[in-house]
Write a protein that holds these residues in place. Structure first.
Motif, PDB file in Angstrom:
ATOM      1  N   MET A 106      13.265   3.097  -3.975  1.00 44.02           N
ATOM      2  CA  MET A 106      12.860   3.422  -2.613  1.00 44.02           C
ATOM      3  C   MET A 106      12.189   2.201  -1.973  1.00 44.02           C
ATOM      4  N   HIS A 107      12.497   1.964  -0.721  1.00 45.09           N
ATOM      5  CA  HIS A 107      11.790   0.917   0.027  1.00 45.09           C
ATOM      6  C   HIS A 107      11.100   1.591   1.209  1.00 45.09           C
ATOM      7  N   ILE A 108       9.784   1.459   1.274  1.00 45.76           N
ATOM      8  CA  ILE A 108       9.049   2.027   2.397  1.00 45.76           C
ATOM      9  C   ILE A 108       8.378   0.896   3.165  1.00 45.76           C
ATOM     10  N   CYS A 109       8.360   1.032   4.471  1.00 42.03           N
ATOM     11  CA  CYS A 109       7.712   0.035   5.314  1.00 42.03           C
ATOM     12  C   CYS A 109       7.165   0.709   6.569  1.00 42.03           C
ATOM     13  N   VAL A 110       6.096   0.144   7.086  1.00 42.91           N
ATOM     14  CA  VAL A 110       5.411   0.672   8.263  1.00 42.91           C
ATOM     15  C   VAL A 110       5.228  -0.462   9.267  1.00 42.91           C
ATOM     16  N   TYR A 111       5.581  -0.185  10.523  1.00 40.33           N
ATOM     17  CA  TYR A 111       5.449  -1.177  11.579  1.00 40.33           C
ATOM     18  C   TYR A 111       4.581  -0.639  12.712  1.00 40.33           C
TER      19      TYR A 111
END
Length: 278
Positions: free
Chosen positions: A184-189
């Motif tokens: 899983m790849h999670i990112c927040v912008y």
């Protein structure tokens, strides 16, 4: 063709209690090479005429396409298989074209050797495994907190990391099935500014979940849940394939960019790519 039954905790308990993980001294004795030689070839079930296994050298290949090849030995009158578990089966009768043995459930499995070369087709796709995800899956959540707009992404990436899980056929034969794990790849912008971006693998949950469970489970899903004053909340689902056994682990991404993995009793926080127990 034998039908596989999903592994359950009860099946695992039964197998452990039945004595089929056999550590005793017979395994230290010299193996019966003559009996191993007799076992070479393709073997069919007496009742259904369906191919069950192909034996080549020291390896058994099952007709079930999801089962991985397994090593074996014959010592005295016992067949030992060496996969995730060491399992043994009492041999009832063996000859050039006959092989009878007792399964884990003490049923007598009666096999005869195939004389049809076309039966080899049942073993051609032995290594084929169908993963839960065949391509990258993207989820994009747009949320607002204290007047600021954020985007929380989850990418589900199929991988080539193999997970081997022991299953038992309806006849009581142990098999090792192969599955592919996910990353899983999670990112927040915040606008164009990246607050957090990281891959998540099941190994990162070793501080909050039992090792035995992790070994047979896959990281099957991750979902964004909400944002609050603590940060961005995600839930990871780790499940043992083809069973109802799973665990949900909560994760928090802080506004400072720290990922915290939480269970009901334990918590681990990732700082600068390191897992630090709290």
């Amino acid at each position: 063709m034998m039908k596989n039954v999903a592994v359950s905790l009860m099946a695992i308990f039964f197998a452990a209690c039945s004595g089929n993980k056999n550590p005793h001294s017979l395994q230290q004795e010299k193996e019966d090479l003559s009996a191993k030689g007799l076992l070479q070839g393709i073997w069919l079930d007496d009742e259904t005429e369906s191919p069950l296994m192909r034996v080549e050298g020291d390896t058994i290949y099952y007709a079930d396409v999801q089962s991985t090849p397994i090593a074996f030995k014959i010592i005295r009158d016992t067949l030992y298989t060496y996969g995730n578990d060491t399992t043994y089966y009492k041999i009832d009768k063996q000859a050039e074209h006959i092989f009878w043995f007792h399964s884990i459930t003490d049923d007598v499995i009666k096999l005869h050797k195939s004389e049809d070369a076309n039966d080899s087709i049942y073993f051609v796709r032995q290594e084929l495994v169908i993963p839960a995800y065949t391509e990258v899956t993207k989820r994009d959540s747009v949320v607002t907190y204290n007047g600021t707009r954020y985007r929380a992404y989850v990418y589900i990436n199929p991988s080539k990391m193999r997970v081997i899980k022991t299953t038992y056929s309806e006849d009581g034969i142990s098999m090792d099935n192969v599955y592919y794990d996910n990353v899983m790849h999670i990112c927040v912008y915040e606008g164009k500014k990246s607050l957090f971006a990281s891959d998540v693998t099941k190994q990162m949950f070793d501080k909050v979940l039992p090792v035995d469970f992790l070994e047979q489970s896959i990281l099957s899903d991750t979902k964004f849940v909400k944002v609050d004053r603590n940060g961005f909340h995600y839930q990871a689902v780790l499940a043992i394939p083809e069973t109802s056994i799973y665990s949900i682990v909560n994760m928090e991404v802080s506004f400072k960019g720290d990922l915290t993995i939480i269970s009901s009793k334990k918590k681990s926080t990732i700082h600068s790519d390191r897992i630090v127990p709290d």
